[in-house]
Design a protein around this motif. Structure first.
Motif, PDB file in Angstrom:
ATOM      1  N   CYS A 438       0.855  -1.184   0.000  1.00 11.28           N
ATOM      2  CA  CYS A 438       0.000   0.000   0.000  1.00 11.28           C
ATOM      3  C   CYS A 438       0.894   1.238   0.000  1.00 11.28           C
ATOM      4  O   CYS A 438       1.810   1.336   0.810  1.00 11.28           O
ATOM      5  CB  CYS A 438      -0.906   0.018   1.229  1.00 11.28           C
ATOM      6  SG  CYS A 438      -1.826   1.563   1.379  1.00 11.28           S
ATOM      7  N   CYS A 456      -6.076  -2.219   0.242  1.00 18.60           N
ATOM      8  CA  CYS A 456      -5.396  -2.186   1.534  1.00 18.60           C
ATOM      9  C   CYS A 456      -6.459  -2.400   2.603  1.00 18.60           C
ATOM     10  O   CYS A 456      -7.433  -1.648   2.674  1.00 18.60           O
ATOM     11  CB  CYS A 456      -4.707  -0.851   1.752  1.00 18.60           C
ATOM     12  SG  CYS A 456      -4.038  -0.692   3.413  1.00 18.60           S
ATOM     13  N   CYS A 459      -6.320   0.868   5.280  1.00 14.91           N
ATOM     14  CA  CYS A 459      -6.851   2.214   4.996  1.00 14.91           C
ATOM     15  C   CYS A 459      -7.853   2.198   3.852  1.00 14.91           C
ATOM     16  O   CYS A 459      -8.380   3.235   3.478  1.00 14.91           O
ATOM     17  CB  CYS A 459      -5.716   3.178   4.686  1.00 14.91           C
ATOM     18  SG  CYS A 459      -4.976   2.899   3.073  1.00 14.91           S
TER      19      CYS A 459
HETATM   20 ZN    ZN Z   1      -3.190   1.425   3.265  1.00 15.55          ZN
END
Ligand code: ZN
Ligand code: ADP
Length: 722
Positions: A438, A456, A459
């Motif tokens: 990420c 990801c 997030c």
């Molecule tokens: Zn992330």
């Protein structure tokens, strides 16, 4: 002019600001006040206060919503405690504990007391609607009760409002403001252990007494809660039932409705629509809702007549909020029980070591349900398979594949469990070794084949799947590791005829998907379930008799001292899924660390032995629950800045920190990058809660003075993660 402290939802010092009003406003009254050119909502915290500011500079309260029910004094006490304990600004704590509708500088409508409908004298002697209109007939029968709310009647017949109105027009219906709570008897005779547990709690009613109800999955804990709840509701007091979101299933709500049909209830969880949540919150505050069922945030619901709290799956990590106000709802629930002078029951098959320790030391009373409630149900047979030297086929050992095929042929239902969504954990380039990461976090991106995306899971950053390696241009990228989607595909190839269903957050994003799947399972329409944590909990699948756990060890490689405790709970829970009814269940756990004590304990299905060994280790190292911790975290664009910031504060505070408090760090966090920020933390530790609290207060005072817009900081009291 009377001066008031008003709590506002602003991150400025403690969030309490002085406003004037011609008359004294009671604490807990909502108001609208001007703040920096805008009108904002506030809650009166104190009146008749003094101020050093010149009176003409003090702004007036714009509107006081005195028509609304006030937030009760006990609620204000709770919020005050939370703010102090978690070192969080009072103003923001007040607002974190309120539903959306009460955070607006506008009046809210107070819910009307519910009406309960029943047949009156002349209604009772009428001929009921004919049997063949069976819903209408059932509705009529239901009206023979002491009174049911329209919502309950609508569940019997969707046309209830119209029909009840028609019958009322003929003079057959009476509407009452209160009903005797309608409690149906349990469908089971409680066994001796259930009876003993329930009676112990009932005997403590009207006094503060925490109980730890320890009973293996399926031992009938829910029946014990219900038994005690029935008693407390019948005595005219309110009940708060907390549980993890994942357990708030349609099945559980169905059980609640079956048992507490006529009890006005409110269900509060993160998916409840804001308007509904506000109304339910107010209904609880006004005493109209008698039973409040909810996830962690429900712990803030005002309950003026609280008589019992139940926390189901008390060990579950979701009771701890991990951002903003980092509270632990289970701990606050105990505080509330103490404040209200009522019993609290914490239930689990694998209690948190904190609670187990308290039960061992006598602070909590231990209640045990040693056996499964269905007499026929037997504990599962667990086998630990060392996969260290085995060649795995897409994560499956030959043994696992054989068991799965065999079970399918014999008509059994299997569960393949792994704790990872997506197709595979990562995309890997065999030529240059590049792994898809990420860009915003120090985490790998997870391949989601069907959505054609990398995601990801920290997030939620998403990007299309690259068709070639971004480093070397190689077009042959491989998926490494197993995710639920990949496991599903492997199984489809192995057993093309079997009905296979995958259950994870991606496949059950919608409530109705879940309900649909559940129906298919109940109708014997599923042979193999592939799933993550979502499946480990709370669901009772009678035909399920084989569980295969792929790669169990992931978390054991982490630095977190709670990893074994969590893994143990997870494995006990998932193995408890096997053989809940007549068929004995079998569990196969694949691991590369077969010597780890966690596995021996799972094999023996022995929580007390595991807890004893873990606690001995924790005591030796002076870890919680033998010591208390607070993490102070800082994040910045670069970790060096976060480290420098924490180091500065450390050197300023150091001379004033008591000898019984240890300060560890700062150190970069295990996962340094998260959403484009880099993070570091300091741990304060002490065997004495008060000393720790003083040290944290000191840190917070200094942190507040070191204002640096590039750095954000937070305090996490009793952190759950390292
Ligand atoms: Zn992330
Ligand atoms: P837990 O909450 O401990 O997992 P539950 O209360 O859900 O256990 O009970 C597990 C199963 O056993 C349920 O299907 C429940 O209906 C059944 N059960 C509970 N108590 C009894 C009892 N006394 N006799 C027979 N069955 C019971």
């Amino acid at each position: 002019m009377i001066l008031h402290h008003i709590a506002l939802n602003v991150p400025v010092s403690d969030g309490l600001f002085t406003y004037r009003h011609p008359t004294a406003l009671p604490a807990g009254c909502r108001v609208a006040v001007p703040f920096r050119g805008k009108t904002v909502a506030g809650v009166v915290w104190a009146s008749g206060v003094e101020s050093s500011i010149a009176v003409e500079k003090i702004l007036p309260v714009q509107t006081a919503f005195t028509e609304e029910a006030r937030l009760p004094e006990r609620w204000l006490e709770l919020v005050g405690f939370v703010a102090r304990y978690y070192h969080y600004p009072t103003g923001q704590t007040v607002f974190a504990a309120l539903p959306a509708g009460l955070k607006e500088p506008k009046p809210v409508e107070m819910p009307q007391p519910p009406l309960f409908y029943a047949l009156n004298q002349s209604g009772r002697v009428q001929t009921p609607p004919p049997q063949r209109f069976h819903k209408k007939h059932a509705l009529w029968q239901a009206l023979f009760s002491d009174g049911l709310e329209m919502a309950a009647l609508k569940r019997i017949h969707p046309q209830a409002p119209k029909l009840v109105q028609e019958w009322a027009a003929r003079g057959w219906i009476q509407a009452l403001n209160a009903a005797a709570p309608k409690l149906n008897p349990s469908e089971h005779m409680p066994n001796a252990a259930q009876q003993a547990a329930s009676q112990a709690v009932q005997a403590a009613c009207s006094t503060f007494q925490p109980f730890l109800l320890y009973g293996i999955t399926g031992s009938g804990k829910t029946e014990v809660y219900f038994d005690v709840m029935a008693e407390v509701l019948a005595a005219g007091r309110q009940v708060l039932f907390l549980l993890p979101e994942i357990n708030l299933t349609p099945q559980l709500l169905k059980r609640v409705r079956a048992r507490f049909a006529g009890v006005p209830a409110a269900v509060l969880h993160s998916q409840t629509a804001a308007g509904r949540r506000t109304q339910d919150y107010l209904r609880a505050l006004l005493g109209q809702a008698r039973l409040v069922i909810g996830t962690r945030l429900a712990v803030f619901t005002p309950l003026p007549e609280l008589g019992l709290i139940v926390v189901d799956e008390e060990h579950d990590g979701s009771f701890k909020q991990d951002n903003e106000l980092r509270y632990q709802a289970r701990d606050l629930a105990v505080w509330r029980a103490k404040q209200s002078g009522c019993p609290i029951v914490l239930g689990s098959a694998t209690p948190s070591l904190e609670s187990w320790h308290k039960a061992q030391s006598g602070a909590y009373r231990l209640l045990e349900l040693p056996q499964r409630a269905h007499t026929a149900a037997r504990p599962p047979q667990v086998e630990i398979l060392n996969t260290g030297r085995l060649k795995l086929d897409n994560g499956f050992s030959p043994q696992a594949l054989k068991l799965l095929q065999q079970n399918y042929r014999q008509g059994g239902m299997s569960l393949v469990y792994l704790n990872r969504r997506g197709f595979a954990p990562a995309l890997f380039c065999g030529d240059c070794g590049h792994v898809s990461g990420c860009p915003r976090c120090s985490a790998k991106m997870v391949l989601h084949q069907r959505a054609r995306q990398l995601r990801c899971h920290h997030c939620d950053y998403r990007s299309p799947i690259p068709y070639k390696c971004p480093e070397c241009g190689n077009q042959d990228l491989t998926a490494v590791g197993q995710g639920t989607q990949r496991v599903e595909e492997t199984l489809r190839a192995l057993m093309p005829e079997a009905a296979i269903a995958r259950v994870d957050r991606d496949s059950t994003a919608h409530q109705h998907n879940w309900a649909d799947l559940y129906r298919r399972i109940a109708d014997n329409g599923i042979d193999v379930l592939v799933g993550t944590q979502m499946l480990a909990k709370g669901h009772d699948f009678a035909r399920l008799n084989l569980v295969v756990v792929l790669n169990a060890d992931g978390s054991l490689y982490s630095a977190d001292f709670r990893a074994p405790e969590r893994l143990f709970a997870e494995l006990m829970q998932v193995s408890g899924r096997a053989g809940r009814a007549q068929t004995a269940g079998k569990v196969l756990i694949q691991t590369r660390l077969p010597e780890h004590p966690v596995f021996a304990a799972v094999k023996a299905q022995n929580y007390p032995a595991f807890a004893e060994a873990e606690l001995a280790g924790r005591e030796l190292l002076q870890m919680p629950p033998f010591a208390f911790q607070t993490a102070i975290r800082a994040d910045a664009a670069e970790v060096a800045d976060a480290m420098d910031f924490l180091n500065d504060i450390k050197s300023v505070t150091e001379p004033f920190i008591g000898a019984d408090v240890s300060v560890f760090g700062p150190a970069p966090m295990f996962m340094v990058r998260l959403a484009e920020r880099e993070r570091a933390q300091v741990f304060l530790e002490s065997a004495d809660r008060r000393s720790l609290h003083r040290a944290v207060s000191l840190w917070v005072q200094v942190l507040q003075q070191y204002r640096d817009s590039k750095i954000r900081w937070s305090v996490d009291v009793d952190p759950a993660e390292m």
